[in-house]
Design a protein around this motif. Structure first.
Motif, PDB file in Angstrom:
ATOM      1  N   ARG A 165      48.274  47.513  45.346  1.00  0.00           N
ATOM      2  CA  ARG A 165      48.430  47.796  46.772  1.00  0.00           C
ATOM      3  C   ARG A 165      49.895  47.733  47.228  1.00  0.00           C
ATOM      4  O   ARG A 165      50.240  47.137  48.248  1.00  0.00           O
ATOM      5  CB  ARG A 165      47.590  46.829  47.616  1.00  0.00           C
ATOM      6  CG  ARG A 165      46.099  46.928  47.319  1.00  0.00           C
ATOM      7  CD  ARG A 165      45.298  45.876  48.070  1.00  0.00           C
ATOM      8  NE  ARG A 165      43.885  45.940  47.738  1.00  0.00           N
ATOM      9  CZ  ARG A 165      42.989  46.698  48.381  1.00  0.00           C
ATOM     10  NH1 ARG A 165      43.371  47.444  49.382  1.00  0.00           N
ATOM     11  NH2 ARG A 165      41.722  46.698  48.006  1.00  0.00           N
ATOM     12  N   VAL A 166      50.740  48.376  46.466  1.00  0.00           N
ATOM     13  CA  VAL A 166      52.170  48.404  46.795  1.00  0.00           C
ATOM     14  C   VAL A 166      52.398  49.348  47.972  1.00  0.00           C
ATOM     15  O   VAL A 166      51.935  50.486  47.976  1.00  0.00           O
ATOM     16  CB  VAL A 166      52.999  48.870  45.586  1.00  0.00           C
ATOM     17  CG1 VAL A 166      54.471  49.025  45.966  1.00  0.00           C
ATOM     18  CG2 VAL A 166      52.824  47.892  44.430  1.00  0.00           C
ATOM     19  N   VAL A 167      53.125  48.850  48.986  1.00  0.00           N
ATOM     20  CA  VAL A 167      53.484  49.683  50.141  1.00  0.00           C
ATOM     21  C   VAL A 167      54.746  50.455  49.776  1.00  0.00           C
ATOM     22  O   VAL A 167      55.793  49.862  49.494  1.00  0.00           O
ATOM     23  CB  VAL A 167      53.720  48.818  51.387  1.00  0.00           C
ATOM     24  CG1 VAL A 167      54.181  49.680  52.556  1.00  0.00           C
ATOM     25  CG2 VAL A 167      52.454  48.048  51.751  1.00  0.00           C
ATOM     26  N   GLU A 168      54.646  51.797  49.760  1.00  0.00           N
ATOM     27  CA  GLU A 168      55.791  52.603  49.336  1.00  0.00           C
ATOM     28  C   GLU A 168      55.656  54.024  49.855  1.00  0.00           C
ATOM     29  O   GLU A 168      54.572  54.469  50.232  1.00  0.00           O
ATOM     30  CB  GLU A 168      55.886  52.620  47.806  1.00  0.00           C
ATOM     31  CG  GLU A 168      54.648  53.159  47.124  1.00  0.00           C
ATOM     32  CD  GLU A 168      54.742  53.112  45.605  1.00  0.00           C
ATOM     33  OE1 GLU A 168      55.876  52.997  45.087  1.00  0.00           O
ATOM     34  OE2 GLU A 168      53.703  53.216  44.934  1.00  0.00           O
ATOM     35  N   ASP A 199      46.730  61.755  39.697  1.00  0.00           N
ATOM     36  CA  ASP A 199      46.078  61.110  38.557  1.00  0.00           C
ATOM     37  C   ASP A 199      46.608  59.705  38.297  1.00  0.00           C
ATOM     38  O   ASP A 199      45.997  58.945  37.544  1.00  0.00           O
ATOM     39  CB  ASP A 199      46.257  61.960  37.296  1.00  0.00           C
ATOM     40  CG  ASP A 199      45.461  63.250  37.356  1.00  0.00           C
ATOM     41  OD1 ASP A 199      44.501  63.313  38.148  1.00  0.00           O
ATOM     42  OD2 ASP A 199      45.803  64.206  36.623  1.00  0.00           O
ATOM     43  N   ASP A 200      47.744  59.366  38.910  1.00  0.00           N
ATOM     44  CA  ASP A 200      48.272  58.007  38.754  1.00  0.00           C
ATOM     45  C   ASP A 200      47.511  57.002  39.617  1.00  0.00           C
ATOM     46  O   ASP A 200      47.649  55.792  39.427  1.00  0.00           O
ATOM     47  CB  ASP A 200      49.755  57.958  39.133  1.00  0.00           C
ATOM     48  CG  ASP A 200      50.639  58.643  38.104  1.00  0.00           C
ATOM     49  OD1 ASP A 200      50.170  58.833  36.970  1.00  0.00           O
ATOM     50  OD2 ASP A 200      51.784  58.994  38.444  1.00  0.00           O
ATOM     51  N   ALA A 201      46.729  57.484  40.575  1.00  0.00           N
ATOM     52  CA  ALA A 201      45.962  56.589  41.442  1.00  0.00           C
ATOM     53  C   ALA A 201      44.692  56.156  40.716  1.00  0.00           C
ATOM     54  O   ALA A 201      43.926  56.992  40.232  1.00  0.00           O
ATOM     55  CB  ALA A 201      45.604  57.296  42.743  1.00  0.00           C
ATOM     56  N   VAL A 203      49.677  52.628  51.899  1.00  0.00           N
ATOM     57  CA  VAL A 203      49.564  51.362  52.615  1.00  0.00           C
ATOM     58  C   VAL A 203      48.836  50.347  51.739  1.00  0.00           C
ATOM     59  O   VAL A 203      48.242  50.698  50.717  1.00  0.00           O
ATOM     60  CB  VAL A 203      48.812  51.539  53.948  1.00  0.00           C
ATOM     61  CG1 VAL A 203      49.568  52.477  54.874  1.00  0.00           C
ATOM     62  CG2 VAL A 203      47.390  52.044  53.704  1.00  0.00           C
ATOM     63  N   ALA A 204      48.875  49.096  52.161  1.00  0.00           N
ATOM     64  CA  ALA A 204      48.205  48.039  51.396  1.00  0.00           C
ATOM     65  C   ALA A 204      46.732  47.921  51.764  1.00  0.00           C
ATOM     66  O   ALA A 204      45.879  47.657  50.915  1.00  0.00           O
ATOM     67  CB  ALA A 204      48.917  46.700  51.619  1.00  0.00           C
ATOM     68  N   THR A 205      46.441  48.113  53.045  1.00  0.00           N
ATOM     69  CA  THR A 205      45.059  48.042  53.511  1.00  0.00           C
ATOM     70  C   THR A 205      44.817  49.203  54.470  1.00  0.00           C
ATOM     71  O   THR A 205      45.755  49.863  54.911  1.00  0.00           O
ATOM     72  CB  THR A 205      44.763  46.719  54.244  1.00  0.00           C
ATOM     73  OG1 THR A 205      45.647  46.604  55.374  1.00  0.00           O
ATOM     74  CG2 THR A 205      44.953  45.530  53.325  1.00  0.00           C
ATOM     75  N   ASN A 206      43.587  49.418  54.801  1.00  0.00           N
ATOM     76  CA  ASN A 206      43.231  50.517  55.690  1.00  0.00           C
ATOM     77  C   ASN A 206      43.154  49.999  57.119  1.00  0.00           C
ATOM     78  O   ASN A 206      42.088  49.614  57.590  1.00  0.00           O
ATOM     79  CB  ASN A 206      41.884  51.098  55.243  1.00  0.00           C
ATOM     80  CG  ASN A 206      41.391  52.188  56.169  1.00  0.00           C
ATOM     81  OD1 ASN A 206      42.169  52.866  56.824  1.00  0.00           O
ATOM     82  ND2 ASN A 206      40.085  52.340  56.245  1.00  0.00           N
ATOM     83  N   SER A 207      44.289  49.974  57.807  1.00  0.00           N
ATOM     84  CA  SER A 207      44.295  49.414  59.157  1.00  0.00           C
ATOM     85  C   SER A 207      45.130  50.259  60.102  1.00  0.00           C
ATOM     86  O   SER A 207      46.093  50.930  59.690  1.00  0.00           O
ATOM     87  CB  SER A 207      44.838  47.979  59.152  1.00  0.00           C
ATOM     88  OG  SER A 207      46.230  47.969  58.932  1.00  0.00           O
ATOM     89  N   ARG A 208      44.781  50.209  61.358  1.00  0.00           N
ATOM     90  CA  ARG A 208      45.511  50.948  62.391  1.00  0.00           C
ATOM     91  C   ARG A 208      46.941  50.427  62.508  1.00  0.00           C
ATOM     92  O   ARG A 208      47.881  51.213  62.706  1.00  0.00           O
ATOM     93  CB  ARG A 208      44.768  50.797  63.717  1.00  0.00           C
ATOM     94  CG  ARG A 208      45.275  51.663  64.844  1.00  0.00           C
ATOM     95  CD  ARG A 208      44.260  51.711  65.968  1.00  0.00           C
ATOM     96  NE  ARG A 208      44.690  52.520  67.097  1.00  0.00           N
ATOM     97  CZ  ARG A 208      43.866  52.963  68.048  1.00  0.00           C
ATOM     98  NH1 ARG A 208      42.582  52.650  68.007  1.00  0.00           N
ATOM     99  NH2 ARG A 208      44.316  53.711  69.040  1.00  0.00           N
TER     100      ARG A 208
END
Length: 333
Positions: free
Chosen positions: A193-196, A204-206, A237-242
């Motif tokens: 969960r790297v933020v970048e 395919d890297d995911a 993003v790291a999480t699914n948030s607004r």
């Protein structure tokens, strides 16, 4: 110390068969009202509170519990509207079969693997996870039915979900139609969960299949619109948030983008919070998305949760294909 009274003790005191006592508690329609009255009176006199559920489970091999494994902290199931919808569908299936629902986390590999391995449940529904998640082997290895929402595909498990790549291609085509510099705001690539922010990452890297499939669909839409994928900024993003959507959107807008394809409504709503006139697309068609005029992909996570749970609990022979559709609104002008 007196031992716990048994059904045989109740039967003797009531002057009926042990089977009549069993039916009184488990299938009351099979005995007369008079027999039920005698059994309950004898049980009250002896202090018998009903059949021993643990012993019944050991004999039948059934617990009447369904395990739900989240690839998130347990709080996510209460905070995220899509997770709540999915769990609501599961809960309806449990209600129909008089089953309990056991929420199990999947964020700490050691402790959580053992918790799932030892869970007293009849099967598992897994929230989407990564392709190399050891939880897959553990859950399937229990020999109990397993259904996974959103993937990955794993031998011995069923899948429930839509064709994410095709849906992403369809909404991506709409989202970049008038754009000169589009971007993508995406779920995490993997469990780290790297933020970048990356230019044209290889889908395919995911290792989250949902992320990989949606990026693949967006890439196809970009190519058809004449954009080089290698020039397209993608923010993970790291999480699914607004809240994370707002931060990532601010950074993307500073680079001059004029349209943002988002992998969730929450992220897209974050974009609209900081740039109300931005061309933006979402995913899931939440109530908030409709209120905000957000163009999005509609799917029923409630139905997916219900179908997954019904299959695991044995009331559905096959998991049906899930439907999706586009909801075109003002956010794509």
């Amino acid at each position: 110390m007196n031992s716990r009274p048994t059904m045989a003790d109740v039967a003797a005191a009531a002057g009926v068969s042990t089977m009549s006592v069993s039916y009184t508690y488990n299938r009351p329609s099979r005995v007369s009202a008079a027999t039920r009255t005698r059994v309950h009176a004898a049980a009250a006199q002896l202090g018998f509170t009903g059949p021993h559920r643990a012993a019944q489970s050991l004999r039948s091999g059934k617990t009447n519990n369904l395990g739900v494994v989240l690839t998130e902290k347990l709080t996510y199931s209460f905070e995220n509207p899509q997770a709540r919808a999915f769990l609501s569908g599961i809960a309806e299936a449990c209600l129909d079969t008089d089953s309990g629902l056991v929420l199990l986390p999947n964020s700490r590999i050691g402790a959580d693997l053992n918790r799932v391995r030892d869970a007293q449940v009849d099967g598992f529904v897994l929230w989407t996870t990564v392709v190399d998640d050891p939880m897959l082997e553990v859950a399937v290895g229990t020999g109990k039915p397993v259904c996974i929402q959103g993937g990955p595909s794993y031998p011995g498990a069923r899948l429930v979900g839509i064709n994410d790549e095709e849906a992403a291609y369809a909404i991506g085509t709409v989202g970049v139609k008038q754009s000169k510099r589009p971007a993508v705001l995406s779920f995490p690539r993997d469990r780290e969960r790297v933020v970048e922010r990356v230019l044209g990452p290889d889908p395919d890297d995911a290792t989250f299949p949902v992320t990989a499939d949606r990026l693949t669909g967006y890439r196809r839409a970009m190519a058809d619109a004449g954009f080089e994928w290698s020039d397209v900024p993608v923010s993970f993003v790291a999480t699914n948030s607004r809240a994370e959507g707002r931060v990532a959107a601010t950074q993307l807008i500073e680079t001059g983008v004029d349209a943002i394809l988002c992998t969730s409504d929450d992220l897209a709503l974050g974009v609209l919070d900081v740039a109300p006139a931005m061309t933006v697309t979402g995913w899931d068609d939440s109530d908030e998305a409709r209120d905000a005029g957000l163009t999005t992909v509609a799917q029923s996570l409630f139905d997916q949760g219900r179908d997954a749970a019904r299959w695991v609990l044995g009331t559905l022979d096959e998991v049906p294909a899930a439907d999706w559709s586009l909801k075109l609104r003002s956010s794509t002008h």
